[in-house]
Design a protein around this motif. Structure first.
Motif, PDB file in Angstrom:
ATOM      1  N   PHE A 194      -5.387   5.902  -0.553  1.00 46.30           N
ATOM      2  CA  PHE A 194      -4.304   5.054  -0.338  1.00 46.30           C
ATOM      3  C   PHE A 194      -4.543   3.883  -1.652  1.00 46.30           C
ATOM      4  CE2 PHE A 194      -3.215   6.478   2.927  1.00 46.30           C
ATOM      5  CZ  PHE A 194      -1.879   5.937   3.206  1.00 46.30           C
ATOM      6  N   VAL A 195      -3.569   3.034  -2.886  1.00 45.43           N
ATOM      7  CA  VAL A 195      -3.559   2.432  -3.654  1.00 45.43           C
ATOM      8  C   VAL A 195      -3.070   1.597  -3.412  1.00 45.43           C
ATOM      9  CG1 VAL A 195      -3.944   3.489  -5.459  1.00 45.43           C
ATOM     10  CG2 VAL A 195      -1.170   3.324  -4.782  1.00 45.43           C
ATOM     11  N   ALA A 196      -3.470   0.454  -3.619  1.00 44.47           N
ATOM     12  CA  ALA A 196      -2.869  -0.920  -3.375  1.00 44.47           C
ATOM     13  C   ALA A 196      -2.179  -1.920  -4.944  1.00 44.47           C
ATOM     14  CB  ALA A 196      -3.845  -2.163  -3.015  1.00 44.47           C
ATOM     15  N   LEU A 197      -0.938  -1.890  -4.940  1.00 42.82           N
ATOM     16  CA  LEU A 197      -0.553  -2.593  -5.989  1.00 42.82           C
ATOM     17  C   LEU A 197      -0.047  -4.048  -5.862  1.00 42.82           C
ATOM     18  CD1 LEU A 197       1.566   0.252  -4.573  1.00 42.82           C
ATOM     19  CD2 LEU A 197       1.655  -0.133  -7.028  1.00 42.82           C
ATOM     20  N   LEU A 213       0.658  -1.105  -0.379  1.00 38.57           N
ATOM     21  CA  LEU A 213       0.386  -0.345  -0.028  1.00 38.57           C
ATOM     22  C   LEU A 213       1.109   1.123   0.016  1.00 38.57           C
ATOM     23  CD1 LEU A 213      -2.621  -0.642   3.134  1.00 38.57           C
ATOM     24  CD2 LEU A 213      -2.577  -1.474   0.100  1.00 38.57           C
ATOM     25  N   ARG A 214       0.329   2.082  -0.774  1.00 39.39           N
ATOM     26  CA  ARG A 214       0.630   3.428  -0.650  1.00 39.39           C
ATOM     27  C   ARG A 214      -0.042   4.697  -0.835  1.00 39.39           C
ATOM     28  NH1 ARG A 214       0.727   5.721  -5.038  1.00 39.39           N
ATOM     29  NH2 ARG A 214       1.449   4.506  -7.792  1.00 39.39           N
ATOM     30  N   LEU A 215       0.412   5.751  -0.423  1.00 40.05           N
ATOM     31  CA  LEU A 215       0.320   6.599  -1.069  1.00 40.05           C
ATOM     32  C   LEU A 215      -0.166   7.088  -2.251  1.00 40.05           C
ATOM     33  CD1 LEU A 215      -1.631   9.598   0.749  1.00 40.05           C
ATOM     34  CD2 LEU A 215       0.542  10.265   0.971  1.00 40.05           C
ATOM     35  N   ALA A 216      -2.070   7.886  -2.660  1.00 42.60           N
ATOM     36  CA  ALA A 216      -1.707   7.576  -3.835  1.00 42.60           C
ATOM     37  C   ALA A 216      -1.126   8.851  -4.249  1.00 42.60           C
ATOM     38  CB  ALA A 216      -3.400   8.007  -4.477  1.00 42.60           C
ATOM     39  N   ASN A 231       3.082  -6.423  -7.425  1.00 43.67           N
ATOM     40  CA  ASN A 231       3.467  -6.599  -9.425  1.00 43.67           C
ATOM     41  C   ASN A 231       4.065  -5.110  -9.961  1.00 43.67           C
ATOM     42  OD1 ASN A 231       4.521  -9.443  -8.745  1.00 43.67           O
ATOM     43  ND2 ASN A 231       3.332  -9.728 -10.166  1.00 43.67           N
ATOM     44  N   TYR A 232       3.974  -3.913  -8.913  1.00 43.33           N
ATOM     45  CA  TYR A 232       3.596  -2.250  -9.767  1.00 43.33           C
ATOM     46  C   TYR A 232       2.697  -2.532  -9.444  1.00 43.33           C
ATOM     47  CZ  TYR A 232       8.631  -3.485  -8.050  1.00 43.33           C
ATOM     48  OH  TYR A 232       9.644  -3.623  -7.703  1.00 43.33           O
ATOM     49  N   GLN A 233       1.768  -2.661 -10.004  1.00 44.45           N
ATOM     50  CA  GLN A 233       0.405  -2.609 -10.293  1.00 44.45           C
ATOM     51  C   GLN A 233      -1.189  -2.360  -9.336  1.00 44.45           C
ATOM     52  OE1 GLN A 233      -0.334  -5.551 -13.543  1.00 44.45           O
ATOM     53  NE2 GLN A 233      -2.613  -4.858 -13.431  1.00 44.45           N
ATOM     54  N   ILE A 234      -1.209  -1.276  -9.778  1.00 42.67           N
ATOM     55  CA  ILE A 234      -2.272  -0.585  -8.966  1.00 42.67           C
ATOM     56  C   ILE A 234      -3.689  -2.026  -8.919  1.00 42.67           C
ATOM     57  CG2 ILE A 234      -4.193   0.829  -8.458  1.00 42.67           C
ATOM     58  CD1 ILE A 234      -2.313   3.756  -8.973  1.00 42.67           C
ATOM     59  N   THR A 235      -4.191  -2.037  -8.123  1.00 41.69           N
ATOM     60  CA  THR A 235      -5.047  -3.060  -7.961  1.00 41.69           C
ATOM     61  C   THR A 235      -6.498  -2.911  -7.200  1.00 41.69           C
ATOM     62  OG1 THR A 235      -4.264  -4.406  -6.061  1.00 41.69           O
ATOM     63  CG2 THR A 235      -3.226  -5.494  -8.181  1.00 41.69           C
ATOM     64  N   GLY A 236      -6.648  -1.864  -6.505  1.00 46.88           N
ATOM     65  CA  GLY A 236      -7.029  -1.548  -5.955  1.00 46.88           C
ATOM     66  C   GLY A 236      -6.803  -0.121  -5.350  1.00 46.88           C
ATOM     67  N   PHE A 237      -8.076   0.558  -4.423  1.00 49.71           N
ATOM     68  CA  PHE A 237      -7.701   1.904  -4.147  1.00 49.71           C
ATOM     69  C   PHE A 237      -8.963   2.175  -2.770  1.00 49.71           C
ATOM     70  CE2 PHE A 237     -10.832   3.308  -7.210  1.00 49.71           C
ATOM     71  CZ  PHE A 237     -11.639   4.560  -6.891  1.00 49.71           C
TER      72      PHE A 237
END
Length: 163
Positions: free
Chosen positions: A65-68, A8-11, A70-76
């Motif tokens: 926040f976004v979920a990643l 998870l990281r800040l969008a 393999n470096y791809q955003i999968t949810g937020f």
């Protein structure tokens, strides 16, 4: 549950287009069990293609926040202080713990600020998901979307425990 780690990281503003695409895909994947086609179309702002305008506007007030994977955003997810505003996971990544991770992160952020109770407005589809995470239903109520269409939702809350 996936064996892969969910990051998870800040969008960032540059994520808005992908978040819009996830929002549209998640709603398009829903059956017309609880909502009509017209309500589902309005819920995605009548969009068939991503448009970052709505997300960028919301980023002015909400924390995203976004979920990643393999470096791809999968949810937020987005929230304001004690209220979870949005939670969307791409249909291809659902049931892998991404939604759970985003909600847990939101609850931890609130607890870290000394908040002992959080709230959300759940779609009728998501009500069971939130119950599994310790939320309780407060009441069912109509909610007017920005498009003017009214949809039934469930107001929910969760008491946070001190660690």
């Amino acid at each position: 549950m996936s064996d892969k780690k969910i990051f998870l990281r800040l969008a960032q503003r540059s994520d808005a287009w992908v978040m819009s695409a996830i929002h549209i895909a998640a709603i398009k994947a829903l059956p017309t069990t609880f909502y009509t086609r017209k309500q589902l179309l309005a819920w995605r702002n009548y969009l068939n293609k991503p448009n970052s305008k709505y997300i960028l506007h919301s980023m002015q007030a909400e924390i995203f926040f976004v979920a990643l994977e393999n470096y791809q955003i999968t949810g937020f997810a987005s929230f304001i202080v004690d209220e979870l505003i949005r939670l969307y996971v791409h249909p291809g990544y659902q049931s892998k713990g991404i939604g759970r991770a985003l909600v847990t992160h939101f609850c931890q952020q609130a607890a870290d600020q000394g908040i002992n109770k959080v709230i959300t407005t759940a779609s009728l589809y998501a009500e069971g998901f939130y119950c599994k995470l310790g939320f309780t239903a407060i009441k069912r109520a109509p909610q007017q979307l920005r498009t003017g269409i009214v949809v039934p939702v469930t107001k929910m809350s969760k008491t946070l425990t001190s660690a």
